[in-house]
Design an enzyme around this catalytic site. Structure first.
Site, mmCIF file in Angstrom:
data_model
loop_
_atom_site.group_PDB
_atom_site.id
_atom_site.type_symbol
_atom_site.label_atom_id
_atom_site.label_comp_id
_atom_site.label_asym_id
_atom_site.label_seq_id
_atom_site.Cartn_x
_atom_site.Cartn_y
_atom_site.Cartn_z
ATOM 1 N N PHE A 95 0.798 -1.211 0.000
ATOM 2 C CA PHE A 95 0.000 0.000 0.000
ATOM 3 C C PHE A 95 0.834 1.265 0.000
ATOM 4 C CE2 PHE A 95 0.818 -0.334 4.590
ATOM 5 C CZ PHE A 95 1.015 0.990 4.954
ATOM 6 N N LYS A 110 -1.224 -7.578 -8.835
ATOM 7 C CA LYS A 110 -2.127 -7.661 -7.696
ATOM 8 C C LYS A 110 -1.721 -6.562 -6.724
ATOM 9 C CE LYS A 110 -2.788 -8.706 -3.897
ATOM 10 N NZ LYS A 110 -3.279 -7.832 -2.757
ATOM 11 N N GLU A 131 -5.088 -3.909 -1.772
ATOM 12 C CA GLU A 131 -6.517 -3.603 -1.790
ATOM 13 C C GLU A 131 -6.838 -2.354 -0.977
ATOM 14 O OE1 GLU A 131 -5.863 -6.880 1.354
ATOM 15 O OE2 GLU A 131 -4.995 -6.176 -0.535
ATOM 16 N N ARG A 132 -5.822 -1.794 -0.293
ATOM 17 C CA ARG A 132 -6.079 -0.598 0.513
ATOM 18 C C ARG A 132 -6.121 0.675 -0.341
ATOM 19 N NH1 ARG A 132 -2.017 -1.567 5.698
ATOM 20 N NH2 ARG A 132 -2.716 -3.678 6.224
ATOM 21 N N SER A 190 5.865 -7.117 4.084
ATOM 22 C CA SER A 190 6.546 -7.426 5.347
ATOM 23 C C SER A 190 7.435 -8.654 5.189
ATOM 24 C CB SER A 190 5.523 -7.668 6.459
ATOM 25 O OG SER A 190 4.821 -8.881 6.220
ATOM 26 N N CYS A 229 9.578 1.616 3.442
ATOM 27 C CA CYS A 229 10.565 0.603 3.815
ATOM 28 C C CYS A 229 11.963 1.193 3.825
ATOM 29 C CB CYS A 229 10.498 -0.602 2.875
ATOM 30 S SG CYS A 229 11.034 -0.257 1.201
ATOM 31 N N GLU A 273 9.933 -3.637 12.959
ATOM 32 C CA GLU A 273 9.619 -2.466 12.133
ATOM 33 C C GLU A 273 8.309 -1.850 12.616
ATOM 34 O OE1 GLU A 273 9.685 -1.483 7.383
ATOM 35 O OE2 GLU A 273 8.691 -3.319 8.007
#
Length: 499
Positions: free
Chosen positions: A149, A173, A176-177, A226, A281, A383
């Site tokens: 996202f 893909k 979805e957020r 992640s 990140c 994190e």
């Protein structure tokens, strides 16, 4: 309620699974749309269309494929303002940051415009008596990307730009957020001249991810997310015979030596730690001052600078950062802050409880600062992914060097110093994949490659650059001889050599 549908075969396709995800406006804290989540049958259809479209696309010469990339670059620049506003409306980052998201993706598209040169193979004339050897890079077929996202424009372009330029078809893909920008990018690719079916956007959740990793037609998968999920993606994809690059989490450190320009260092740290609400990140959430004098002076300057930060709506041109992605993520960050307090770290500035006037329901967090954090604390090991900066004090250069080298993550690191010898030694010895010297966010330019070490990256090849070309192609090597006639060799049963 606005519906965000799949983009398959060059057109919007309504979902048939009956499953939807909620897309929030982080500034207002309200659901603004719902996104269709694909069934296995819908993914199958997209892959079948992609496989058929890829045959013709792979036959197009690289120069024609490059022309599509050039036109897409032009369209992206023409629609920059529209795309940035759309991105900010679903993610929450401020408009200037959204334009940076788009620009860093655009730079990889610019790199992909050079695909005729990038795909050139190697040739050896006269490798043996009348024998020539040459190699060619050929596309894999249908490949896929699973993106996070926090960079809904940049990371998809990091993946589909090189993949498509190399002659592959691509299944994206996205998260979805915030799925609207990836769909808009696919629409612009069609407008740029890409044949329908070469780039498809299929929305989904973890079930869709698993279906992608198991699908027999998909030959390679690129992932960013992640570390725990990255490791799982890498393992499952490899089990099903796929080439996989999976980029994971990070805990990037900023080492501050006593001779550093503290004013410049603080300005760099503030942007790297709190920009995009820390949802990067390559954010810099840990600063390591060397020596108590450096630590005290740095802390004093940091507190002043952090208190001056302006948190606002995404469209506020004066805001340094906006809301985090959703309420669940805000709660997760707040839980980490409490954990840090419970572990004994000093919470110098507490961002919990922040409320923005006029947007009280938005997912906002004020900036937080910890001091006296130690390597054994959970908040240091994991994190946080939010607007939180931690100070970990080091007595010596060696102690500071050891912290990022021994951490489970090895994505990025920076050192701030005027000492060229110390910087060179640090860059040589630190066990981290990307190093900045007086550069707080050392994301490589598009013609190099992005990738971390240890649990920050799984797989042998990094994102974009020449590693991206290598990842999305396979090498075929041809050894050829054209007989001239004459005596027939009697060495047919001996392994061929080049004598």
């Amino acid at each position: 309620m606005r519906n965000i549908e799949h983009f398959i075969g060059g057109q919007s396709v309504a979902g048939t699974s009956g499953n939807y995800g909620e897309v929030f406006d982080p500034n207002r804290g309200l659901v603004q749309a719902r996104v269709s989540l694909a069934s296995a049958a819908e993914l199958d259809r997209a892959v079948a269309i992609a496989a058929e479209a890829q045959k013709g696309w792979a036959q197009a010469n690289p120069q024609r494929r490059a022309r599509v990339m050039f036109e897409f670059k032009r369209l992206l620049e023409a629609h920059m303002d529209e795309l940035a506003l759309l991105l900010s409306s679903e993610h929450g980052k401020v408009i200037a940051d959204s334009k940076g998201d788009l620009q860093r993706g655009l730079e990889v598209i610019e790199f992909a415009c050079g695909i005729p040169h990038l795909l050139k193979g190697e040739y050896t004339q006269g490798a043996g008596p009348g024998i020539d050897v040459y190699s060619a890079r050929q596309p894999l077929g249908v490949v896929a990307g699973i993106t996070p996202f926090n960079f809904p424009a940049m990371i998809p372009m990091w993946m589909f730009g090189p993949a498509i330029a190399c002659g592959n078809a691509f299944i994206l893909k996205p998260s979805e957020r915030d799925p609207s920008v990836p769909v808009r990018l696919a629409e612009l690719m069609i407008e740029a001249g890409l044949p329908p079916g070469v780039l498809n956007v299929v929305h989904g959740d973890k079930d869709t991810v698993e279906a992608i990793l198991k699908h027999p037609t998909i030959k390679a998968v690129s992932f960013v997310g992640s570390s725990d999920i990255a490791q799982s993606v890498y393992s499952l994809g490899a089990q099903h015979g796929k080439r996989v690059q999976a980029m994971g989490g990070a805990k990037n450190h900023g080492i501050v030596l006593p001779d550093a320009d503290l004013d410049q260092t603080v300005a760099d740290l503030i942007g790297a730690a709190y920009g995009s609400a820390g949802e990067r990140c390559m954010a810099l959430p840990v600063v390591v001052p060397v020596g108590e004098e450096t630590a005290e002076a740095l802390r004093e300057k940091l507190v002043i600078a952090i208190k001056a930060l302006r948190i606002g709506n995404s469209t506020d041109a004066q805001a340094h950062y906006g809301p985090v992605i959703n309420a669940a993520h805000r709660s997760k960050i707040e839980a980490y802050l409490q954990t840090g307090v419970d572990e004994g770290a000093e919470l110098v500035l507490d961002g919990r409880g922040f409320s923005l006037a006029g947007s009280e329901q938005g997912f906002f967090l004020g900036p937080s600062l910890f001091d006296h954090v130690t390597a054994g604390m959970k908040t240091y090991r994991e994190e946080i992914f939010g607007p939180v900066l931690q100070i970990v004090r080091a007595a010596t250069f060696e102690e500071a060097l050891e912290l990022p080298s021994k951490h489970q993550y090895g994505n990025g690191v920076a050192i701030f110093t005027r000492n060229g010898d110390a910087a060179r030694e640090f860059a040589d010895r630190v066990e981290v994949g990307m190093v900045g010297i007086n550069v707080p966010i050392p994301v490589p330019v598009a013609y190099h490659s992005f990738g971390g070490w240890k649990r920050s990256g799984f797989g042998d090849l990094n994102q974009y650059g020449m590693d991206g070309v290598r990842f999305y192609t396979r090498t075929k090597t041809i050894t050829q001889r054209w007989p001239k006639g004459g005596p027939v060799s009697d060495q047919s049963f001996v392994i061929p050599t080049m004598r």
